[in-house]
Design a protein around this motif. Sequence first.
Motif, short mmCIF file in Angstrom:
data_model
loop_
_atom_site.label_atom_id
_atom_site.label_comp_id
_atom_site.label_asym_id
_atom_site.label_seq_id
_atom_site.Cartn_x
_atom_site.Cartn_y
_atom_site.Cartn_z
N GLY A 106 0.80 -1.22 0.00
CA GLY A 106 0.00 0.00 0.00
C GLY A 106 0.83 1.27 0.00
N MET A 110 0.44 0.39 -4.50
CA MET A 110 -0.17 -0.71 -5.26
C MET A 110 -1.68 -0.70 -5.05
SD MET A 110 2.47 -3.78 -4.44
CE MET A 110 1.55 -5.06 -5.24
N THR A 111 -2.40 -1.14 -6.07
CA THR A 111 -3.85 -1.18 -5.92
C THR A 111 -4.23 -2.40 -5.09
OG1 THR A 111 -4.16 -2.55 -7.86
CG2 THR A 111 -4.16 -0.18 -8.21
N ARG A 112 -5.43 -2.33 -4.55
CA ARG A 112 -5.93 -3.41 -3.71
C ARG A 112 -5.90 -4.75 -4.46
NH1 ARG A 112 -9.88 -2.54 0.84
NH2 ARG A 112 -9.12 -0.42 0.65
#
Lengths: 246, 368
Positions: A106, A110-112
């Motif tokens: 995070g 970075m995306t979920r």
Amino acid sequence: MSTREKIITVSNLYKKFGSFTANDDLTFDVYKGEIFGFLGANGAGKTTAIKILCGLSKPTSGKATIAGFDVYTQTEAIKNSIGYMSQKFSLYEDLTVAENIRFFGGIYGMTRKDIKIKTQLLLDKLGLQDSAKKLIKDLPLGWRQKLAFSIAIVHDPKIVFLDEPTGGVDPITRRQFWNQIYEAASEGVTVFVTTHYMDEAEYCDRVSIMVDGRIAALDTPQKLKETFGADSMNDVFIKLARGDNK
Amino acid sequence: MKHFLGFVIKEFYHIFRDKRTLAILFIMPVVQMLLFGYVVTNEIKDAKIGILDHSQDVVTKKITDKLVSSGYFVVTKVLTSEDQIGACFRNASVKEVVVFEPDFAVKLQRDNKAAVHLIADASDANSANLIVSYTSAIINDYVQKENAQAAIPMQIGIESRMLYNEELKGVYMFVPGTMTLILVLICALLTSVSIVREKELGTMEILLASPLRPLQIIIGKVMPYAVLSFVNVITILLLSNFVFGLPIQGSIVLLLLESMLFILLSLSVGIFISTSTSSQQTAMLMSMMGLMLPTIILSGFIYPVENMPLVLQWLCHVNPSTYFIIIIKNIMLKGLGFMGVWKETLVLCGMIVFFITMSVRKFKIRLE
């Protein structure tokens, strides 16, 4: 060698603290996918150099680019393209394995979804599927270290800096750890590693040895041993530190 | 913004998984409030007294009744001679003995003058003082009322009124101080320890090497504590209102805003401490010694600042808590508006600027 892509370039780099010169005219290049060993006694200026390369500190003079970004003006971009792991292979002990991965992924933006995929991949690779919900403090030291390294490269950095990553670790775990490093390098990650275990220096593609803020030698371990007429990197280092070659 | 949110969530995990932190955050404030409210009290209630009445007339009976019906005293010993007084005090069966001289009513009638002797157990000087002053107040009150009927000329009647705290309740004094103490502890102690813990564990290095900016790291670390402290402010106010009956005379919005300001100040002190040390223990010691004691002793919480030696008064004036306690008292008890607290507010603002500037200067971005 020189035809390969340069990922770190350093030329005539100086870092001074008052009248003390911590980095004295450093010049070297690191190539993509290389395991570059950065050796030197405590106080030789390793840490100062790493800080500059990680964008945490600015040099007094000279030039340096990391992944094409300038250390004076583009520290943000540098931080986004590197991974960092310290000698304490620090993770948050009161968070679970999965939470640590999520957190560090995070903070690198970075995306979920990416984090989810990566977490699964990483757990499978390390064989930690059953431990995803375990707190770090309940993991054995060796596992923590492996996990710390995997997390340091979870966001697919171009370069990963390892600051004495094997301090205080048993030989078997160290061996396993180096396997991890090789694997990362084979996937194209450049590994910049400082160590004071001379046997580890043999595992590196190229090694630079710092003495009193200067780079005293830089070559492949094989060539260094030949040049200094030594049997092991340890002998090379002792000869250099004594100043036999000067 | 997104990675910042993740950071704050992580911080909440730390807080909610550490029992000690949880205890300091949620149990300590309530316990302290109840302790200060119930145990540490300056009021007297049901103090045991002995009566030695040499006169046994209508007036002395009336005065005794008045003492008992006040609720402050219980007569546990009725003495018949002076010799018994010493024994009463020695076995601690009474705190005070009231002695009426012989022919009390007669003398009062004839000479307008009669003597009551108050003997108190001053091994506890504070309560002795209180008991004696309560007793004399009740007796004076009686005499004055009698005088009014007798219409004796040239009497100076003193009528005192305790403004803002008519009943002299201890709670009025302790709520502002306790609130200050709790905010200082939570904000300064917990944040400094939690920042230093990251340094100790080595995770701070990783954070600094990440794309997070130092400012984001610091704000992310202190934000949860700010939120939880604010929750505590509200808990304390509710407790003091519903359990101890302490009213809030002034604007509650102003009070909350000032509390936020003080939370901010305590946080900046916590950050400042964390930049000056890299061990959790030192941080904890510095917060305890450097903040807790001054907050209790050198802030006007318990002891009035004006009565201290000059040097200690100076110390009080550099102690942020002193100003916050004044602010709370002015708003809660006196019902003053912003114009009544703007000077103290300004001082708090100045201190925030000072500590943040100092922290930024000391903030070592270099890896250890």
